[in-house]
Design a protein around this motif. Sequence first.
Motif, PDB file in Angstrom:
ATOM      1  N   TYR A 196      38.538  39.577  42.973  1.00 37.08           N
ATOM      2  CA  TYR A 196      40.025  39.839  43.186  1.00 37.08           C
ATOM      3  C   TYR A 196      40.749  38.509  43.213  1.00 37.08           C
ATOM      4  O   TYR A 196      41.936  38.409  43.147  1.00 37.08           O
ATOM      5  CB  TYR A 196      40.033  40.439  44.676  1.00 37.08           C
ATOM      6  CG  TYR A 196      40.523  41.994  44.749  1.00 37.08           C
ATOM      7  CD1 TYR A 196      41.773  42.201  44.943  1.00 37.08           C
ATOM      8  CD2 TYR A 196      39.431  42.588  44.400  1.00 37.08           C
ATOM      9  CE1 TYR A 196      41.983  43.673  44.761  1.00 37.08           C
ATOM     10  CE2 TYR A 196      39.726  44.196  44.602  1.00 37.08           C
ATOM     11  CZ  TYR A 196      40.932  44.599  44.540  1.00 37.08           C
ATOM     12  OH  TYR A 196      41.214  45.860  44.419  1.00 37.08           O
ATOM     13  N   VAL A 223      42.519  39.280  39.884  1.00 34.99           N
ATOM     14  CA  VAL A 223      43.576  40.257  40.330  1.00 34.99           C
ATOM     15  C   VAL A 223      44.860  39.326  40.752  1.00 34.99           C
ATOM     16  O   VAL A 223      46.016  39.574  40.534  1.00 34.99           O
ATOM     17  CB  VAL A 223      43.262  41.351  41.203  1.00 34.99           C
ATOM     18  CG1 VAL A 223      44.437  42.235  41.608  1.00 34.99           C
ATOM     19  CG2 VAL A 223      41.980  42.138  40.772  1.00 34.99           C
ATOM     20  N   ARG A 276      36.580  43.169  41.813  1.00 34.70           N
ATOM     21  CA  ARG A 276      37.812  44.081  41.412  1.00 34.70           C
ATOM     22  C   ARG A 276      37.105  45.527  41.067  1.00 34.70           C
ATOM     23  O   ARG A 276      36.212  45.698  40.800  1.00 34.70           O
ATOM     24  CB  ARG A 276      38.679  43.428  40.178  1.00 34.70           C
ATOM     25  CG  ARG A 276      37.637  43.302  39.017  1.00 34.70           C
ATOM     26  CD  ARG A 276      38.326  42.176  38.007  1.00 34.70           C
ATOM     27  NE  ARG A 276      39.773  42.588  37.628  1.00 34.70           N
ATOM     28  CZ  ARG A 276      40.516  42.120  36.696  1.00 34.70           C
ATOM     29  NH1 ARG A 276      39.926  41.172  35.840  1.00 34.70           N
ATOM     30  NH2 ARG A 276      41.498  42.578  36.046  1.00 34.70           N
TER      31      ARG A 276
END
Length: 839
Positions: free
Chosen positions: A400, A403, A467
Motif C-alpha cells: 500500500y 498505492v 495492495r
Amino acid sequence: MTPPTPTSTSLPNSLPRPDGEFERLKEVWRTPTGWRFFTSVNNTSIGLLYIGTALLFFILAGILALVMRVQLAVPDNTLLSPDTYNQVFTMHGTVMMFLFAIPIVEAIAVYLLPNMLGARDLPFPRLSAYAYWAYAFGGLAFFCTIFVGLAPDGGWFMYPPYTGTQYSPGLNADFWLLGIGFIEISAIAGAIELIIGILFTRAPGMTLRRMPVYAWAMLVVAVMIVFAFPAVIAGTALLELERAFDWPFFIAERGGDPILWQHLFWFFGHPEVYIIFLPAAGMVSTMIPTIAGTPLVGRRAIIVALVGVGFFSFGLWAHHMFTAGLGVLEMSFISAASMAVAIPTGIQVFAWIATLWNGRVRMHAPALFLMGFMFIFVLGGLTGVMVAVVPFDWQVHDTYFIVAHLHYVLIGGMVFPVFAALYYWLPLVKGQRLSEKLARPVFWMMFGGFNLAFFPMHITGLQGMPRRVYTYDAQLGWNLLNMLSTVGAFVFAFGVLLFIVDAVRTLRRPEKEVGNPWNAPTLEWLTSESYGNRSIPRVHSSDPLWEQPTLSEEVDRGQHYLPGTATGLRETIATSPVGAEPRYLMVLPGDSWLPVIAALGTAGFFLLLTVKAMLLAWLFGLMAVAGTVAWLWQSDRKPPVSEARVADDLVLPVNAKTTSSQSWWGTMVMLVVDACIFASFGYAYVHVSMRLMVCPPPGAALPALSWQLASAGLLVAGSVLIVLAGRALGKRRLPWLVLAALACTCAAFLLELRGHAFAGLEPSASAWGAAIGALLGYQGLHVVVLAIAGPYLCLRAWRGLLGAHSRATLDNVSLLWHYTTLQGLAGMALVRGLPLLME
C-alpha cells in the motif's frame, strides 16, 4: 509587482467595417439548438461535453473507490466477494486512468486552446467530435459491464498469465482489451488535433517563444501520446489475439513471455503519468501569474523543463519492473532516469514559488487548490524518488506504500489543478463565478480528506499490507489505519459533492458578460463565443492582455485579422509553425451528424465483437466506415474563392496544397502513430526471438526468399504507380493508375501470405510464429484500408472532384500508400534479418 509597460502596435484593419459583416460571422458559427446541438463540432460545444463526461467518469470511479474503502474499513469484511472486489478494483483504476485522467486533460485543451491561441477553432473539428463521441459511447457501455458481472477483473494493468484464457476464461478481460483499445484511439485522434492546432493555428505574431506555457505543455503531451499510446494498443491487440485465436505471445510453455506485456504496457504506463501531470503543470503555470499579478518567473526554463520531463518519461517504463528479474545494468539505468526526472519537475515547482514570492497573491479559490496541489505533489515526488531506489522498491513493491505514492502523484498532481482550473475558467461558460464562500469548505474537505485517506497508506504499506487484497486479518494491526483511510475517503467525497452542488447552481444562473474577472494576461479572456473572437488579434508578447491593454476593444471592433467570413464558411488563419506569420486561410467543416455516426459505429463494432455478435458487429463496422467516408467526401472540396482578404493590406490563399496543408501534416502524425504500433509488434518479435535457443525454433522455417522478393517488387511497383498517378492529376488515366497500384499491393500481400503458408508458419504453434503472424496481419490491415481508399480516390477522380485546389485526398492517400510499402519492406527485412543476426 505590476504587469509590464504596454506596447504600442499598428492595427491590421484601420478602415471602417462593412455593414452586416459581424452578423454574417455569427450566423456562420451559430451553435445548433435543441436535439441538433449534438451535431455541433465547434470546440466550445465539444469541449464542454468532453469535460462534463470526464467528470461523470470521475464521480463513477470515485463511487467505486468508496465501495472499496467500505470493504477495507474493518478486517474480515464480507460486503464484497473476492470476485466482485476484483471487478470493482479493476474498474476503479481503469476508469480513473483511461476514462477520466487522460480525457479530462484533452477535454480542457479542446475547450481552451483555440481561444488561448487566438484561433476560431482547431483545424479538424469533426475529428474532435468523433474523438469525443467514440469516447462517450464506448466508455459508458464499458462501465455498464459492472452491472452485469462482466467487468474486467484482472487489475487495470491486466497482467498475463492471469488475464489469459487459462485463468480468465470469461469475457471480462475481452471487454477491457477491446474497449480500452479504441478509447486509446480516441485519445490519439485528440492528440493529432492538438499538435496541428498548436503548430498551425496560432494568432499572427504568437511565435513559439510567445506561446502560452499551457499550449507548450499540451504540445509536449500530444507528442508523448503519439509515441506512448501505440505500445498499449499493440499490447492489447496481442493479448486479444492470444485469447481469441490461441496465439501464445505470453504463454511461457510455448515460447511466449508474460514480461513482454509488462514492457509494452509500462512503455505506455509510465509516460502516461506525465501525460496526466504536464497539462496540469501547464495550467498551473497559466494560473499562478494571474493570482500573483506578475509575469511567470523562469518562463523559458519552465518550457525547457516541460520538454525535459517528456523526454525523460520514456526512459522510466521499467521503473515498475524492478522485481520482474531485469538485469543490473537495466535497473541502474532506469533508477538513474527515475531520479533525473525530478530535476525538470523541481525547476517548475521553484519557478512557481518564485512567481508567488514576487507578486501579491490573492487567495481566491484557484489559489487555494494550487497551494494544495504543490504541497501534495511535492510529497508524492519525494516518495517517487524513494521508490526509484532499487533496494527500497524491492521492499515496498506491491504494498500500500505504492498505492499511497500513486494517489499523491496523480490526485495531487492532476485532480487539484483540475479543480483549480474549474474555478478559474468556469466564468468563460456563462460569465458566472463559483462561490468563493463555498470554495473554502470544498477545498479543506478535499485537502484534509485526501491526506487522511492516503497518508496512512504509507504506513500500512511499510507494515506489509499488500495492495489488491479484498480483506485482511484483524491480528495484523492494520485496523485503525484502514478505518482512517476510509473516513478520509468519505470526507474527500463530501467535498466533491459540495463542489458539484455549487457548479450546478452556478450554471443554472442567467448568462452575463464574461469580461476578465481575474485580470488574466492570456487571450482566452477576450471572448467565449462560438466563433472565438470578433477578429483574430496580432500578438506582440507572451502576456498580450497585460502588455496590450486596448486589445480587447480593438478585437471587438474588428480591427485585427479576419473580422468576418471571407468565403461564407467557417475559417481561421493558418500561420507558420515557428514565427506564426499568416500563410493561408483555413476553411473548416461545419456541423454534422457524420462524426456521431462514425463514432457509434466504431464503439458498436468493438463492443459487439467482445460478445461474439459477429453479424451485428460487422454491420456497426460498416456504419463506421460509411460515416467516415461520407465525412471525408465532404471535407476535400474546392473552396468558393482561391484568395481572400483578411486585413486591409493582406490577401491570403484559401487552403493549401501538399506539405503546406494541415491535412497533410495530420496524416503524417497519424502515420507516426502507425509506425509506432508496427514498431511495438516488431519489438514483440525481437523479444520472443531473443528468448529462443535457436531461431527459427525447431519445426519452424522462414518463408522462401523468392516469395518475399516478388512481394517486395510488387509493393515498390504499387508505390511507383501512385507517384505516376499524382503526376496525372486532372487526366483520365489517374484512376486506372490507382487501380493498377492497388492490384500490385494486394498481389504483394497475397504472395507474402502464400510464402508463409508454404513455410508452414502456424501462429498458434509458438510465440515466434505468432509474432510473425502479427506483423503480417498488421500489414494486411493496411492493405484492406488501401482497398477502401483506392476506389474512393478513383470515384472522386471520375466525379471531377480532384484538382489543383482539392487534392488533399490524393496527397493523403499517397502518403498512406508509400507508408504501407515501407512497412511491408521493413517487416520482411525484420523477419528474415533477425535470425541471420542471431546465427
